[in-house]
Design an enzyme around this catalytic site. Structure first.
Site, mmCIF file in Angstrom:
data_model
loop_
_atom_site.group_PDB
_atom_site.id
_atom_site.type_symbol
_atom_site.label_atom_id
_atom_site.label_comp_id
_atom_site.label_asym_id
_atom_site.label_seq_id
_atom_site.Cartn_x
_atom_site.Cartn_y
_atom_site.Cartn_z
ATOM 1 N N GLU A 143 0.807 -1.224 0.000
ATOM 2 C CA GLU A 143 0.000 0.000 0.000
ATOM 3 C C GLU A 143 0.840 1.273 0.000
ATOM 4 O O GLU A 143 0.716 2.138 0.874
ATOM 5 C CB GLU A 143 -0.964 0.004 1.183
ATOM 6 N N GLU B 12 -5.150 -8.490 0.586
ATOM 7 C CA GLU B 12 -5.944 -8.094 1.750
ATOM 8 C C GLU B 12 -7.387 -7.877 1.331
ATOM 9 O O GLU B 12 -7.660 -7.285 0.289
ATOM 10 C CB GLU B 12 -5.430 -6.793 2.390
#
Length: 479
Positions: free
Chosen positions: A170, A379
């Site tokens: 991320e 995720e």
């Protein structure tokens, strides 16, 4: 597309779950580990929920064997975890800490012995504080060499046993929260620096992938991107253009670089006109083109809806909900570019995150059609308040419903033609949720850990644990 029949999940599909070092390990100053940016940041008053730190977290460092046995009981096919850079190089470079290597080597061996594929994340936000102090961490091009050297050490030590690697987790989130919102370390608000930091991270990502080919030629590597597909609020062309602006500046800006080694044209032009475009040196784009990944890692939680945002008096930076009090987040935007708006068609979590399983299918198709890469969902999960009832029962049907509908969307995307490698639910156990403390729970396994008082860190299997076990056993057929 509506399908009469859905294709089955591939036999090799990696049903798994995920975690991150700072959020689960604890043992923050044990066995030679150095100080990370998060070890320092959480000590600033008011930065985290009730001053929560990861000093102990859920003590995975000392209890990893117990946790892996729970994974084995569930029948998990893959476990995604991150390595704490400061356990390997306490100062980010220089002297190597063999104790840190030993911990991760033991964890990997434990996983392999239980037929669980390790998926190793090189960087999940915990930067060595010495590098931040020395040259500003990601603010300097020096980070490329240090991050590459650290990564190569892991390739050499673990590449014989680990075949799936995530380079950066991320990048869009840790740079935005660190350099635009000051909510994460180093706590800066500087748009120009934000884009420069991202360019350095892109170079580091490409450098690491280039080196990976030499050391783990039979492995696969890719970044994990937090993708929130952009929707227009209405069919009005102005809202559609706002959503296009958001897709370019919030998504393509990263994924285009990962896949192609180039920035999207209209986004670059906009940033150049605003004086925000990063400084690019000779050889940068050549290096970036060496960073093509084997897959796109996708961290998917929600979609975001956008509408036109006027230049004069337009909405600027908003506010995040870090308390779990629904309705406390505020819209955000860039005047003249876009602003977020509530989507009336979607339910929300207590943290104001949109619940949109169809958005996952849209994300998978957009990535596939634009980049032609396989996808690993690294995720996806639901943060919620969980209650322990009499007899250590945790009825988290809301989590089961959330994951079930997202698995449905994955199978629909597979039927659409998307190539999927696996699905790692966030998270296996409850963990420290960065700014949200321990109240925001994601795991299949409840951890008796809270903000106040002393707790025994007991592991308790939730209802979702047994449900996901059946999903894995049936390769997604039973859900």
């Amino acid at each position: 597309m509506l399908h009469k029949e859905l294709k089955p999940f591939p036999k090799s599909f990696l049903w798994g779950a995920a975690s991150a070092a700072y959020q689960v390990e604890g043992a923050w100053d044990v066995d030679g580990k150095g100080v990370s940016n998060w070890d320092q940041f959480v000590r600033i008053p008011g930065k985290t929920f009730k001053g929560t730190t990861g000093d102990v977290a859920v003590d995975h460092y000392h209890r990893y064997k117990e946790d892996v046995q729970l994974m084995a009981e569930m029948g998990m096919k893959a476990y995604r975890f991150s390595v704490a850079w400061t356990r390997i190089f306490p100062n980010g470079k220089g002297v190597l800490n063999e104790k840190g290597i030993e911990f991760y080597s033991n964890l990997i061996n434990e996983l392999k012995e239980n037929n669980i594929e390790p998926v190793l994340t090189l960087y999940h936000w915990d930067l060595p504080q010495t590098l931040q102090d020395e040259y500003g961490g990601w603010e300097s091009r020096k980070i490329v060499e240090d991050f590459t050297n650290y990564s190569v050490e892991l390739f050499k030590r673990f590449g014989d046993r680990v075949k799936y690697w995530v380079s950066l987790n991320e990048q869009n989130i840790f740079t935005m929260l660190g350099y635009q919102m000051a909510a994460h370390p180093p706590g800066v608000k500087d748009d120009k620096l934000f884009y420069q930091v991202n360019h350095h991270a892109n170079l580091a990502n490409a450098s690491v992938i280039k080196e990976f080919r030499k050391y783990v030629p039979d492995g696969k590597i890719g970044p994990s991107f937090a993708y929130s597909p952009a929707y227009p609020y209405t069919s009005h062309p102005k809202d559609i253009l706002a959503a296009e602006n958001a897709e370019e500046l919030r998504n393509h800006w990263w994924m285009d670089i990962y896949a192609w080694g180039q920035y999207p044209k209209s986004a670059w032009t906009y940033l150049e006109n605003k004086g925000l475009a990063p400084i690019v040196e000779e050889g940068d784009f050549e290096l970036l083109k060496h960073g093509k990944p084997d897959f796109m890692g996708l961290n998917y939680y929600q979609t975001t809806t956008f509408e036109e945002n006027s230049i004069k008096g337009g909405v600027g930076a908003g506010e995040m909900n870090t308390t779990g009090k629904k309705g406390t987040s505020k819209d955000t935007g860039i005047p003249g570019v876009y602003k977020t708006v509530e989507n009336p068609n979607l339910e929300k979590t207590d943290w104001d995150w949109n619940i949109d399983p169809n958005g996952l299918r849209i994300a998978l198709r957009r990535i596939t059609n634009r980049y032609h890469l396989p996808i690993l969902i690294s995720e996806n999960g639901l943060g919620a308040f969980d209650k322990v009832e009499d007899g250590d029962v945790i009825n988290d049907d809301y989590r089961i419903d959330f994951i079930r509908t997202h698995i449905n969307a994955i199978q629909e995307a597979i039927t659409d033609g998307v190539e999927m490698l696996g699905y790692c639910v966030w998270s296996f156990t409850d963990l420290l949720s960065w700014l949200n403390g321990f109240q925001k729970r994601y795991g299949f396994v409840y951890i008796n850990q809270h903000e106040e008082g002393n707790h025994d860190l007991r592991r308790i299997k939730k209802k979702s644990f047994y449900w996901y076990k059946e999903v894995i056993e049936s390769n997604g057929e039973k859900r």
